[in-house]
Structure formats: C-alpha cells, structure tokens
Enzyme design. Structure first.
Site, PDB file in Angstrom:
ATOM      1  N   CYS A 126       0.857  -1.197   0.000  1.00 50.18           N
ATOM      2  CA  CYS A 126       0.000   0.000   0.000  1.00 50.18           C
ATOM      3  C   CYS A 126       0.878   1.227   0.000  1.00 50.18           C
ATOM      4  O   CYS A 126       0.912   1.976  -0.946  1.00 50.18           O
ATOM      5  CB  CYS A 126      -0.879   0.026   1.233  1.00 50.18           C
ATOM      6  N   GLU A 155       4.115   1.170   2.161  1.00 51.74           N
ATOM      7  CA  GLU A 155       5.218   0.876   3.060  1.00 51.74           C
ATOM      8  C   GLU A 155       6.575   1.220   2.464  1.00 51.74           C
ATOM      9  O   GLU A 155       6.920   0.767   1.381  1.00 51.74           O
ATOM     10  CB  GLU A 155       5.200  -0.610   3.440  1.00 51.74           C
TER      11      GLU A 155
END
Ligand code: SF4
Lengths: 566, 257
Positions: free
Chosen positions: A210, A212
């Site tokens: 997502c 990170e």
C-alpha cells in the site's frame, strides 16, 4: 511454434521469444525485452517459492529499464512503439497473475485478488538527482491505456521532479480508477535514513504494497499485522474488559469514573496500548522464529542483498536491513474518540464519565442530544484544529514509543506505519460505540484520513492536520481524498491540485491518493449525507460540498458525473 | 480592533483569483440582485440561524486578529500556488473599516489580496482600501442604467465611476460578469459591456460566471422570494458563444472564475 508459423513477422517474434527465454534469467539481460522477461521469471519464481513478499514487485521500473531502453533505441533494436507494446504485455502478465484463494475476513472485504504489486515511477536516482525520464511518461501512457487494477502504480514525487510529471498523472487520476497514487520521495528517503539505512539505498527504495517504505532489494521488511488503536479506547473505558467478547482482555487500568483528569485517562490508555503492543511483539517474534526455522526462502535469498554474503536466509536476518512493521489502524477514529472525552467530559463538563459509559453501552440508542453534540460540536481531526490535532500527536507519540526501535529476532527492529488496507472495516465490526459519536460496528477511519465526514474545511485543512503527524518517524502513512472529476476538468484545476500535493509534501506528508468519485458514490452520499460531509464537487464555476446542495442540483451532478465516467 | 461579520470562510477556494485561496465572505450587501446565490449574506446583521454552523470555522462576529489567523493557516498553500486571500460577500465594502484593517494586516504579512466587489460604495471608501488590494475582481452586471436598477435595486453609475477611477490609477483588475440568459446574456448588454471594458485602462480579462440554481433551496429555507423561478442556467452552447464573442475581440476569457 516458430517452425510451424508461416507469417514471417510472427515467426521472427517467436524465435526471439525463445532465444530470450533461453538466455534469462541465467544470464544478465542485455536488451529491454530481455530485462522485462528476466524480471517476470524472477517474479514467478518468488511467488511460487513461498510468496513471502506478498507484494513483490519490480520497484523502480522506469529506473531499471531506462539504460536498456536508451541503448536499444540508439542501436536501432527498439522503437518507442515496440517498447510500449512490450510494457503493455508486461502489465497483462501482472493482471493475469496466478491468484491464491482468499479466505476469511480478507475474502469478505473484497473478492478481487490483488498481489499488491506497486510499480514506482519517478523519484530520485542513487546520486539524488531527478529520476524522471522518457520511460516514466511512456509507462504513464501504458497505465492510462490499460486501466488495469494490477499492477498498481504510483508516482514518487521529489522536489527535484518537474510539475509536468504530476500533471500528467493527475490526468489519469481524474478518469477515476484510483491510480496512480502519489508519494513523497524526499520523505521516504528521510524515513529510511532515520531507520539507519545508507542514503543511496534509501534513494533507490520506495514504497511497496500500500504505502510501506523500504530499501528495495536490500531489505526484508515484514508487515506483521494491524493494530486496532480505537479498540484500546473502548478497553480503557471498560477497565480492560471487552464488551464484545465478554472477557477481561486488557489490564485493569482503573475505573475511568475515578479519573480526575484527561491526563489520568490518557495514562491508562497508554498503559493498555503498551500491554497489547507487548503481546503483539511477542507474537511477532514467535512467528519470525518459525519462519526462519521452517520456511526458508532460498530463491528470494538469492535476490536480496546481502543474504549470500551473510550466509543467512531472507527469513533469518540475511538481508542488509530487517524491519518489522506494525500497522496502526484508525488514527482518525481514536483521535476523535479521545478528543471527545477530553472536550466533553473533562474540559466542558458536558457530561460525566458514568453518563458517557452508559451512552456507549447503549450504543446511543436512547439518546439524540449527546450524539449530535459529539458529531457536530466537538473538535475533530482533519480540520486543522489544534485542539483535536494535539490529541492526535499525543496518540502518535504513545504508539510510536510503544513500538519503534524494539528489536525483532532478525537483527532489526520494529517500526510503525499507519495504514489499514481494508481492515478498518473488520476492526470496526469488533469495536463498540465510541465517544466521537461513531456507532458500534461501523467502520473505523482509514489510514490517517479523518473520520468519514468529519473534515468540513476542505482539503487544505485535512492536509494541515495530517501534516502534524511526524511522517518521517513512520514507515508510511496513507491519506485518501475524494474528488469528483469535474474539479480536475481544466488545466487550472490540475495546476491547483498539483500545488496542493506539493504543499503536503513540503510539510513531509508521505502519501496522498485521490479518489475521483463515481455517480454511485454520489447516490450513496445523497442517501447518507452524514458520511459524506467532506465530499467536494465542482458545481459550476465553483465547488461545494455535495451534501450542502439541493436535491435537484445533486441529481444534476450525479447525471453529469455519470456522463464523465467510462 | 473592529469586529466584522463573516457568514462563511472557504479554504481551497480555487475559483476566486489566482492560485489556492481562502475566501472570506463578509455579511451585508446594498444590492438586491434577483440571482443572488448568497441570499444569507444580504442581511446586514446575521441571524445566527443563517450562519452555517461549524465547530472549526470562525464564523459570525470575528475580530481582525481571528480572521487573520484563519487566513494564515493556509500560507504555505498560497506560497506554493501563487494564491492568497479573497474578500467577498455580500459586498465587502459594506464593512469597510473591518475590511481595511484586514487587508492591511494581510499586506503586512505579504499575503496576496483580492477583493470581489460590486464597486457600489462611495469613491473615498473605495480609494481608501485600493492600495491594499492586489487584484480587484470587479462585478459588472448590466450596462443599461434602468435595467441595472430593475434587477439589482441600485443604479450603476457609481459602480462605473469607481471602476474607471480604479483602473485609471493602475489597479489590477479582472472583470466578472454573471451570465444569465435573457438578463445579462443579451446582445445589447454584451456589446455595451465589451465597449465599456475596452475603454478601461489595463483590463483585458473577463470572467463569465454562468448562472446556476444552487441557491433555490436556500431561498426556500430563508423564505426569501425567488424571482428567478423561470430562468434556467445557460446551455453549454450559449456559454461558448459568449466566450467566442469576447475572445474574438481580444479579451482573455474564462468561464467560471
Ligand atoms: S451583489 Fe452579489 S451579494 Fe449582493 S445581491 Fe448581488 S449577487 Fe448578491
């Protein structure tokens, strides 16, 4: 196949495919096409071995491929058109990715399998210089033309990148399929350096999954699970008892009715928080040991620096960097819940703690007045309101201090990030009513976005609130903003959104994503306006909150939006 | 310091001048345009119920200091985008003392200022704030005096004198015209408008704001008579025709501010 093929062009193409497949990945790729094929073999290898990465992806694709692209063009082996076609084929490979079945909560949230491959475009090169090149734009064309859910794509935006790079992407975003998302390279580099990485490794890194942050190819950074922060408020309110499971899950931090100040309440909250983080970290360490012992990943260990040099498996701490992330969920919800306690119980003394407990226990069922106050007359995160935002910072510090720097068993440490994937819905389902007026079982806020509908001052105040988080001390945060395509209708609208993004990044924001809303969402907003108070639409020469508009006009905008959709 | 009465503040205002802006809506207006889309701004003193309730906004009676704090919140966005603050209304010149002090404070802080005005105020008042305004968004509606009076309740002569004075003094200006079928969007009015603007010193940009019916709900809620029930928003073709007409005459035209 090539032998049987009669069309000379296709025959030649098949021959070339066969030659490439003979060559890579055993040998280093020499051409653009070989490089793509090389990666794809590696990808398939990683996901068939164990898929421990879950979101394994080619990372900085425009950077990696650029030297091959230039060389092939110069030597007449490749045309722009051919490169485009090969990239399109590459995108299709991702889209047809073999999909392990989803189960349980994950399957409920969405049946679509996504492997979270996130292609990074732009950013900076290892020496810190502007990384945007022709291939970046070619890939943006491919993303626009293909409109595929997978692979997902993102922009790394550094202050060194030109505006036209963002503007090109916004033209895709406004078509409303949620891609590409936009990341702040300069923040990512600082985050990674703060975690102790070399600056060159940080610059060659990016975001995967997502949002990170990681040093691509050199780091084993594992998402170890989500943490329901608002639930901690519920437990604190009930002295560690969980009304949902009917069990004493937490510590007995005291009956809040005996607390005389918000500080006392917050201390109890922090104690509960640490208690559960401790459990989480113990569990993580157990899992890490199991992985190291029973699930070695030799193929992946070949690919990630320094597994070979260290003589250690990827799962056993062989990588140069070894991070364990704990993803905090519901920052907006927990902020608004605690803010409401501070504001209504301790500061303004609107109601007492027993009254509040009673309201929550009853899920506001016999109450109108208090819930209305909580929803409409209590400070909320997302409005650039220092009252609520100060509470948010306090929560952030508590969460950060509970997690950051605590060792894992792979020789690295735990870090925080703030992202929900889709788990804020599930976490909501196991969380009772909260003091901000949220009813039991409703979804929590997602990422670092404000509670759905709580932000009422437009995107600049959302950004100001979100920027009060110290993003540099996280490994990624996720901020969602809703827009209708009309707001991006002309170049002026696109330019202003570009400025908005630049300002957020100047304030060290990590990531922002624009959801151009669909007619369906607008219809939903018409039905439940309280959840869509923050939805901005372009009306005529101006923009307004959708829910403030009259019904006829809402209908008109719905029609218009439908029209603009694909 | 004096206090002002604000009926709304809009951040990320992107249609009220260059860049990202904060638009401050000041209460009160001496005109009574049939098409007014801020009827809640017309009353001189706001009845609390007309003021949009919102916890996080400073709305209602506010000091200059408060309004400046509110404006300064988005300073970085202004810097990044070449934006600033726009004072609008109602007619902001009604509260000229509050306006003057607010403008001066903005200038002192290096914030770009725009004034969205009808220009309907005594010349000395207009003059007294002009130095602190970086950009005028000056509304011209109807060129014919009688029609102007009919649809807005006041004569346009003061408005026209002020605009000439301001431009003659070299104040930067964009002319804004509400585009309303059968009222302002008539051959005669547009022709006279073009002629008039051409004579103004240094004005080359016209923004046409197509009429929309967003306010009909508000009229009902506030129980104010809505005289526009049979007037509909201009079609896209009508809007483009006006755009072409003025572009052909060398103006820079934008639809919708
Ligand atoms: S000048 Fe503006 S605020 Fe005043 S009545 Fe006309 S439209 Fe309304």
């Amino acid at each position: 196949m090539a032998a049987r093929e009669t069309a000379p062009e296709r025959k030649e193409e098949l021959r070339e495919m066969a030659r490439i497949c003979e060559r890579v990945p055993a040998h280093a790729p020499q051409t653009f096409w070989e490089a793509l094929q090389y990666y794809w073999f590696v990808h398939v290898g990683v996901i068939t071995e164990l898929n421990p990465w879950d979101s394994f992806n080619p990372g900085r694709l425009d950077q990696h491929l650029y030297p091959f692209y230039r060389k092939d063009l110069e030597e007449g082996r490749l045309t722009e058109e051919r490169a485009r076609e090969l990239l399109q084929a590459f995108w299709i490979k991702f889209n047809n990715h073999p999909a392990p079945p989803k189960v349980g909560v994950t399957a409920e949230e969405s049946g679509t399998y996504t492997d979270f491959a996130l292609i990074n475009l732009g950013g900076v090169q290892a020496d810190g210089s502007d990384g945007v090149n022709e291939l970046t734009f070619l890939m943006l064309d491919v993303i626009e033309e293909m409109r595929l859910l997978q692979p997902s794509s993102m922009l790394q935006v550094s202050k060194k990148n030109p505006d036209r790079f963002i503007k090109r992407a916004l033209k895709i975003i406004k078509t409303g399929f949620g891609q590409p998302s936009i990341f702040n390279t300069d923040a990512i580099v600082q985050e990674l350096v703060r975690q102790g990485k070399r600056v060159e490794d940080a610059r060659c890194g990016g975001a995967s999954g997502c949002v990170e942050s990681g040093a691509f190819g050199k780091e084993a950074y594992i998402l170890t699970g989500y943490f329901n922060i608002p639930k901690i408020v519920e437990l604190t309110l009930n002295n560690g008892f969980d009304p949902h499971t009917n069990k004493q899950l937490g510590l007995q931090t005291g009956d809040p009715c005996d607390f005389h100040s918000f500080d006392e309440f917050f201390t109890a909250f922090e104690t509960q928080l640490r208690y559960f983080i401790d459990i989480k970290i113990q569990g993580n360490n157990l899992i890490d040991r199991l992985y190291a012992k029973y699930m070695p990943a030799p193929f992946l260990s070949l690919l990630i620096d320094d597994c070979i040099a260290n003589g250690k498996d990827y799962h056993a701490g062989g990588a140069r960097y070894n991070t364990s992330y704990i993803q905090g969920v519901g920052l907006g919800s927990v902020t608004d819940a605690l803010t409401s306690i501070q504001y209504n119980v301790y500061d303004k003394k609107i109601l007492t703690m027993p009254q509040l407990q009673e309201l929550l226990r009853a899920n506001f069922s016999h109450d109108r007045e208090y819930r209305r106050r909580f929803l409409n007359e209590t400070p909320k995160y997302g409005n650039d309101d220092d009252y609520a935002d100060a509470v948010m910072r306090r929560i952030f510090e508590a969460y950060y201090n509970a997690v950051d720097g605590r060792p894992n068993v792979r020789g690295g440490c735990h870090r925080i990030n703030l992202l929900p994937t889709t788990v804020h819905v599930y976490f909501g389902r196991v969380t009772g009513a909260l003091p901000d007026g949220r009813l039991a079982r409703e979804p929590l806020s997602e990422g670092i976005s404000p509670v759905q509908g709580a932000d009422r001052n437009g995107p600049t105040s959302v950004i100001k609130s979100a920027a009060k988080i110290d993003h540099i001390r996280t490994g990624g945060t996720l901020l969602n903003q809703k827009f209708t395509p009309q707001l991006l209708a002309d170049d002026d609208g696109i330019a202003k959104l570009t400025h908005l993004i630049r300002t957020y990044f100047r304030l060290d924001g990590h990531h922002i994503q624009f959801n151009c809303v669909t007619a369906e969402t607008l219809r939903e907003a018409q039905k439940s306006p309280e959840k869509y108070r923050d939805l901005i639409v372009r009306v005529a020469g101006y923009s307004d909150y959708f829910v403030d508009l009259g019904e006829e006009l809402q209908n008109e905008i719905i029609r218009r939006t439908e029209h603009a959709e694909f | 310091m004096v206090e002002g009465i604000i009926f709304d503040i809009k951040r990320y205002a992107v249609h009220d001048g260059p860049g990202i802006r904060t638009t401050v809506f000041l209460q009160g207006c001496p005109l009574k345009c049939w098409w007014c889309h801020n009827p809640e701004g017309l009353r001189d003193w706001p009845n609390e119920t007309f003021v949009k309730q919102s916890y996080a906004k400073s709305i209602g009676r506010v000091s200059v200091e408060t309004i400046i704090q509110e404006i300064e919140k988005d300073l970085l966005f202004y810097e990044e985008s070449g934006g600033g603050v726009t004072f609008s209304g109602g007619e902001p010149l009604v509260q000229h003392e509050f306006l003057r002090q607010s403008l001066a404070e903005c200038k002192r802080r290096g914030i770009h200022t725009a004034l969205d005005t009808t220009g309907y105020a005594p010349a000395d008042i207009v003059q007294s704030i002009a130095n602190a305004v970086d950009l005028f968004l000056y509304d011209l509606k109807l060129m014919d005096g009688e029609l102007h009076e009919k649809y807005t309740g006041v004569s346009n002569s003061l408005i026209h004198e002020n605009v000439k004075m301001l431009t003659a003094n070299g104040n930067a200006m964009i002319v804004r015209v509400p585009l309303i079928p059968r009222i302002t969007d008539t051959d005669d009015n547009l022709e006279r408008l073009a002629e008039f603007v051409r004579e103004l010193n240094g004005v080359n940009t016209i923004h046409f704001l197509p009429y929309h019916q967003t306010a009909s709900q508000k009229y009902r809620r506030l129980q104010i008579e809505n005289k526009m029930t049979d007037i509909h928003p201009p079609s896209e073709d009508e809007v483009n025709a006006v755009k072409n007409r003025f572009e052909k005459q060398g103006f820079l035209v934008k639809i919708g501010g």
